[in-house]
Each structure stands twice: as C-alpha cells, then as structure tokens.
Write a protein that holds these residues in place. Structure first.
Motif, mmCIF file in Angstrom:
data_model
loop_
_atom_site.group_PDB
_atom_site.id
_atom_site.type_symbol
_atom_site.label_atom_id
_atom_site.label_comp_id
_atom_site.label_asym_id
_atom_site.label_seq_id
_atom_site.Cartn_x
_atom_site.Cartn_y
_atom_site.Cartn_z
ATOM 1 N N VAL A 48 0.896 -1.099 0.064
ATOM 2 C CA VAL A 48 0.042 -0.123 0.171
ATOM 3 C C VAL A 48 0.899 1.286 -0.093
ATOM 4 O O VAL A 48 0.770 2.183 -0.856
ATOM 5 N N ALA A 49 1.664 1.263 0.971
ATOM 6 C CA ALA A 49 2.711 2.447 1.022
ATOM 7 C C ALA A 49 3.951 2.133 1.665
ATOM 8 O O ALA A 49 3.900 1.170 2.746
ATOM 9 N N HIS A 50 5.087 2.776 1.526
ATOM 10 C CA HIS A 50 6.097 2.831 2.304
ATOM 11 C C HIS A 50 6.821 4.167 2.397
ATOM 12 O O HIS A 50 6.634 4.975 1.892
ATOM 13 N N ILE A 51 7.784 4.176 3.401
ATOM 14 C CA ILE A 51 8.256 5.240 3.988
ATOM 15 C C ILE A 51 9.905 5.268 4.123
ATOM 16 O O ILE A 51 10.064 4.129 4.822
ATOM 17 N N SER A 63 -3.725 2.569 -6.178
ATOM 18 C CA SER A 63 -5.170 2.339 -5.583
ATOM 19 C C SER A 63 -5.163 3.343 -4.679
ATOM 20 O O SER A 63 -6.784 3.571 -4.357
ATOM 21 N N VAL A 64 -4.213 4.032 -4.055
ATOM 22 C CA VAL A 64 -4.679 4.575 -2.768
ATOM 23 C C VAL A 64 -3.939 5.975 -2.689
ATOM 24 O O VAL A 64 -4.225 6.862 -1.861
ATOM 25 N N LYS A 65 -3.210 6.291 -3.979
ATOM 26 C CA LYS A 65 -2.632 7.623 -4.056
ATOM 27 C C LYS A 65 -3.601 8.661 -3.858
ATOM 28 O O LYS A 65 -4.749 8.547 -4.523
ATOM 29 N N GLY A 66 -3.267 9.875 -3.186
ATOM 30 C CA GLY A 66 -4.102 10.812 -3.009
ATOM 31 C C GLY A 66 -5.079 10.614 -1.837
ATOM 32 O O GLY A 66 -5.809 11.539 -1.285
ATOM 33 N N ARG A 67 -5.193 9.451 -1.184
ATOM 34 C CA ARG A 67 -6.388 9.055 -0.396
ATOM 35 C C ARG A 67 -5.767 8.707 1.007
ATOM 36 O O ARG A 67 -6.135 8.976 2.004
#
Length: 121
Positions: A48-51, A63-67
């Motif tokens: 989904v995301a990483h940092i 699919s989740v970018k911007g949300r």
C-alpha cells in the motif's frame, strides 16, 4: 524480540476515514524503512505504502494515492497510515512491516499480525 503491533482498524462507512497505528519494538526503528501491506479475501497481498528511515520520502500504490498518507515518528517508534475517502474495495487486513528500501522498491523483513479494516457501502 521484534514486535510490530497494529491498531486502529475497524468497521467504517464508505467516504469516512481511519488512522492505523503501528507500535514497533525489539529493533532500531530509525534504521528501517517501514511499509503497510494489505490483503483482501481471495486476493494477493498488496503493498500500500512505504516510507524511508527518516520519513522524507514516501511511495503509494496507485489504488490509494491521494487518499492515504503514511507517516512515522522515530521518537515514538511508530508508523501511521491515515486513510481518507475509504472505499469498499479498501476492505482488507492491513499489515505493518519493517524492511529495506531501494529506490521505489521495498522489501519487508518483519511483519505485524495485521488489523482488519472493513468499509461498508
């Protein structure tokens, strides 16, 4: 030993928000990139995301970018996933991970037990 404990999951209506938290222990938190995966029933696990270790660079699945927004607090050994404008297709078990990052590629080394997010229409 390494522990990643997620919290904040639950049942929410479409359009609303949830914030997932992950408390880390047993390793040097600031030396690891952190990421969130999810897995819906019958589907493959999805990153989904990483940092990055310092928190300055993030990556998001289309699919989740911007949300969704991933963030971390190295003083608290914690990573977060703010999820806005939730959709029924976001329903999944969400997993916190600690790993390594090369460019936009992320490889998890440690996994949490997961937290269920259910979005009703």
């Amino acid at each position: 030993q390494v522990q990643l404990v997620e919290s904040g999951g639950g049942l929410v209506q479409a359009g609303n928000s949830l914030r997932l938290s992950c408390a880390a222990s047993g390793f040097t938190f600031s030396s690891y990139a952190m990421g969130w995966f999810r897995q819906a029933p019958g589907k493959d696990r999805e990153l989904v995301a990483h940092i990055t270790m310092g928190g300055s660079v993030t990556y998001y699945a289309m699919s989740v970018k911007g949300r969704f927004t991933i963030s971390r607090d190295n003083a608290k050994n914690a990573v977060y996933l703010q999820m806005n404008s939730l959709k029924p297709e976001d329903t999944a078990v969400y997993y916190c991970t600690a790993g390594s990052r090369t460019g936009t590629d992320y490889s998890p080394n440690y996994w949490g037990q997961g937290t269920q997010v259910t979005v009703s229409s």
